[in-house]
Write a protein that holds these residues in place. Sequence first.
Motif, PDB file in Angstrom:
ATOM      1  N   VAL A 129      35.098  -1.424 -63.186  1.00 56.57           N
ATOM      2  CA  VAL A 129      33.634  -1.369 -63.194  1.00 56.57           C
ATOM      3  C   VAL A 129      33.138  -1.957 -61.880  1.00 56.57           C
ATOM      4  CG1 VAL A 129      31.550  -2.276 -64.295  1.00 56.57           C
ATOM      5  CG2 VAL A 129      33.474  -1.511 -65.703  1.00 56.57           C
ATOM      6  N   MET A 130      32.110  -1.328 -61.294  1.00 59.95           N
ATOM      7  CA  MET A 130      31.585  -1.838 -60.027  1.00 59.95           C
ATOM      8  C   MET A 130      30.095  -1.589 -59.932  1.00 59.95           C
ATOM      9  SD  MET A 130      33.292   1.122 -57.754  1.00 59.95           S
ATOM     10  CE  MET A 130      34.747   0.837 -58.741  1.00 59.95           C
ATOM     11  N   VAL A 165      27.216  -6.685 -61.558  1.00 61.60           N
ATOM     12  CA  VAL A 165      27.875  -6.323 -62.816  1.00 61.60           C
ATOM     13  C   VAL A 165      28.855  -7.391 -63.280  1.00 61.60           C
ATOM     14  CG1 VAL A 165      27.641  -3.843 -62.403  1.00 61.60           C
ATOM     15  CG2 VAL A 165      29.733  -5.017 -61.670  1.00 61.60           C
ATOM     16  N   GLY A 166      29.305  -8.247 -62.365  1.00 58.80           N
ATOM     17  CA  GLY A 166      30.331  -9.216 -62.697  1.00 58.80           C
ATOM     18  C   GLY A 166      29.794 -10.536 -63.178  1.00 58.80           C
ATOM     19  N   VAL A 167      29.514 -11.428 -62.267  1.00 53.91           N
ATOM     20  CA  VAL A 167      29.100 -12.785 -62.620  1.00 53.91           C
ATOM     21  C   VAL A 167      27.849 -12.798 -63.483  1.00 53.91           C
ATOM     22  CG1 VAL A 167      28.336 -14.999 -61.691  1.00 53.91           C
ATOM     23  CG2 VAL A 167      30.208 -13.762 -60.579  1.00 53.91           C
ATOM     24  N   ASN A 168      26.877 -11.932 -63.159  1.00 51.25           N
ATOM     25  CA  ASN A 168      25.610 -11.913 -63.898  1.00 51.25           C
ATOM     26  C   ASN A 168      25.622 -10.982 -65.109  1.00 51.25           C
ATOM     27  OD1 ASN A 168      24.452 -13.752 -62.164  1.00 51.25           O
ATOM     28  ND2 ASN A 168      23.523 -12.196 -60.850  1.00 51.25           N
ATOM     29  N   GLY A 169      26.637 -10.157 -65.261  1.00 56.14           N
ATOM     30  CA  GLY A 169      26.719  -9.273 -66.419  1.00 56.14           C
ATOM     31  C   GLY A 169      25.764  -8.103 -66.389  1.00 56.14           C
ATOM     32  N   ALA A 200      38.963  -8.402 -59.733  1.00 56.76           N
ATOM     33  CA  ALA A 200      39.621  -7.252 -59.120  1.00 56.76           C
ATOM     34  C   ALA A 200      39.275  -5.957 -59.839  1.00 56.76           C
ATOM     35  CB  ALA A 200      41.136  -7.441 -59.114  1.00 56.76           C
ATOM     36  N   ARG A 201      38.847  -6.055 -61.108  1.00 52.31           N
ATOM     37  CA  ARG A 201      38.497  -4.852 -61.886  1.00 52.31           C
ATOM     38  C   ARG A 201      37.018  -4.819 -62.261  1.00 52.31           C
ATOM     39  NH1 ARG A 201      42.154  -4.206 -66.907  1.00 52.31           N
ATOM     40  NH2 ARG A 201      41.019  -2.222 -67.011  1.00 52.31           N
ATOM     41  N   VAL A 202      36.309  -5.904 -62.096  1.00 54.34           N
ATOM     42  CA  VAL A 202      34.860  -5.957 -62.326  1.00 54.34           C
ATOM     43  C   VAL A 202      34.258  -6.428 -61.016  1.00 54.34           C
ATOM     44  CG1 VAL A 202      33.000  -6.830 -63.771  1.00 54.34           C
ATOM     45  CG2 VAL A 202      35.278  -6.486 -64.754  1.00 54.34           C
ATOM     46  N   ILE A 203      33.823  -5.483 -60.218  1.00 53.23           N
ATOM     47  CA  ILE A 203      33.588  -5.724 -58.795  1.00 53.23           C
ATOM     48  C   ILE A 203      32.099  -5.839 -58.500  1.00 53.23           C
ATOM     49  CG2 ILE A 203      34.008  -4.841 -56.470  1.00 53.23           C
ATOM     50  CD1 ILE A 203      36.310  -3.138 -57.767  1.00 53.23           C
ATOM     51  N   ASP A 204      31.660  -7.016 -58.091  1.00 53.29           N
ATOM     52  CA  ASP A 204      30.289  -7.201 -57.610  1.00 53.29           C
ATOM     53  C   ASP A 204      30.196  -6.654 -56.188  1.00 53.29           C
ATOM     54  OD1 ASP A 204      28.744  -8.367 -59.672  1.00 53.29           O
ATOM     55  OD2 ASP A 204      29.774 -10.277 -59.389  1.00 53.29           O
ATOM     56  N   THR A 205      29.382  -5.652 -56.004  1.00 52.09           N
ATOM     57  CA  THR A 205      29.281  -4.978 -54.713  1.00 52.09           C
ATOM     58  C   THR A 205      28.015  -5.398 -53.970  1.00 52.09           C
ATOM     59  OG1 THR A 205      28.005  -3.116 -55.572  1.00 52.09           O
ATOM     60  CG2 THR A 205      30.404  -2.955 -55.718  1.00 52.09           C
ATOM     61  N   PRO A 206      27.935  -5.098 -52.689  1.00 51.08           N
ATOM     62  CA  PRO A 206      26.661  -5.250 -51.985  1.00 51.08           C
ATOM     63  C   PRO A 206      25.608  -4.286 -52.541  1.00 51.08           C
ATOM     64  CG  PRO A 206      28.491  -5.035 -50.449  1.00 51.08           C
ATOM     65  CD  PRO A 206      29.027  -4.691 -51.809  1.00 51.08           C
ATOM     66  N   LEU A 207      24.373  -4.525 -52.203  1.00 51.92           N
ATOM     67  CA  LEU A 207      23.273  -3.655 -52.610  1.00 51.92           C
ATOM     68  C   LEU A 207      23.277  -2.429 -51.692  1.00 51.92           C
ATOM     69  CD1 LEU A 207      20.753  -2.973 -54.178  1.00 51.92           C
ATOM     70  CD2 LEU A 207      19.441  -4.496 -52.704  1.00 51.92           C
ATOM     71  N   GLY A 228      30.472 -10.349 -69.859  1.00 52.12           N
ATOM     72  CA  GLY A 228      31.775 -10.742 -70.382  1.00 52.12           C
ATOM     73  C   GLY A 228      32.956  -9.980 -69.817  1.00 52.12           C
ATOM     74  N   LEU A 229      32.720  -8.889 -69.125  1.00 54.48           N
ATOM     75  CA  LEU A 229      33.832  -8.097 -68.609  1.00 54.48           C
ATOM     76  C   LEU A 229      34.636  -8.863 -67.570  1.00 54.48           C
ATOM     77  CD1 LEU A 229      32.218  -4.546 -68.207  1.00 54.48           C
ATOM     78  CD2 LEU A 229      33.798  -5.299 -69.988  1.00 54.48           C
ATOM     79  N   ILE A 230      33.940  -9.559 -66.676  1.00 49.17           N
ATOM     80  CA  ILE A 230      34.662 -10.260 -65.608  1.00 49.17           C
ATOM     81  C   ILE A 230      35.508 -11.403 -66.166  1.00 49.17           C
ATOM     82  CG2 ILE A 230      32.839 -11.935 -65.048  1.00 49.17           C
ATOM     83  CD1 ILE A 230      33.531 -11.389 -62.059  1.00 49.17           C
ATOM     84  N   ASP A 231      35.089 -11.985 -67.283  1.00 55.04           N
ATOM     85  CA  ASP A 231      35.866 -13.054 -67.901  1.00 55.04           C
ATOM     86  C   ASP A 231      37.193 -12.538 -68.433  1.00 55.04           C
ATOM     87  OD1 ASP A 231      33.756 -14.824 -67.409  1.00 55.04           O
ATOM     88  OD2 ASP A 231      32.790 -14.320 -69.315  1.00 55.04           O
TER      89      ASP A 231
END
Length: 329
Positions: free
Chosen positions: A30-31, A35-39, A55-62, A47-50
Amino acid sequence: MTDASDGLTMVDAINRALHEAMAEDDSTAVMGQDVGVNGGVFRVTEGLIDDYGAARVIDTPLAESGIVGLAIGMAMNGARPIAEMQFSGFSYYALAQIENHAARIRWRTRGAHTVPLVIRMPYGAGVRALEHHSESREVFYGHMPGLKTVIPATPARAHALLHAAIRDPDPVIFMEPKAVYRQMREPIADDAEPAQIGTSRVVRRGKDLTLVSYGAMLHRALEAAETLAAEDIDIEVIDIETIAPLDAETIAKSVGQTGRLLIVNEAPPSYGAAGEIAMRVIEQEFYALRVPIRRVCGWDVHVPFFAREQTYLPSVDRIRGAARGMMAD
């Protein structure tokens, strides 16, 4: 993962489907922005990043074009990425990647490569959002060869359709009606099966008129149908679920029995999904029609702010009025 014992909201159902898909297949990722730290902005990816790590729940730039471009490359190299656009109105920045690459790779390579990619995006009005947060532009994606465009209307269907989209070998635009995100709860069985993309559902049987809708407007269509039953107007309601490929056969079969077709969606009427549905029925069941096809849509304007937002959207009264008029003709 959310407990299903008390029924799930659409947010919960999508979150559960994501958890299940990532647990089943290590190639799923998921990216997107936050999407990661903030859900996620609506907490859909909470909860996905937990459970699956950064490496699989990727917070990307805007950068929507960057998000989709990265996802296309991953999909072509064996992954099954799920990219989130925070709102559908921001997905336009990624249109070049979607149209020029995601939708064309299978055709361009003569089937040597596919793009098993899901692009999730909240869409639609009704939550008092700001500009670029309330559009209903599904026709953009439905018009592109090589894409599939899916719009669930309920929590259970969101769960089943998202599983189907993730497993699909081709790119799927998954549009989530945010007005339904927390509007209702629905039980979902532990062994719930994936849906079939490209199949409409008859959600209410009737003999007098066929009412076709999808997304958030399906619930207004059903409300109108239930209240008109007291007036001895028996309406069949169809949830099309998939804009592309469109299951016109189910709609045409219903119209062949009722002789009347009313289409309800919140997008502007000009060059929209309602017109395409109407034309497909004309091609297949023209001689069954007893009265002209009618549509109840938004208007050919930008979605207005706050106080006038509901005036833009198809109302139950507008739907009832159109149905009564068709029965009187």
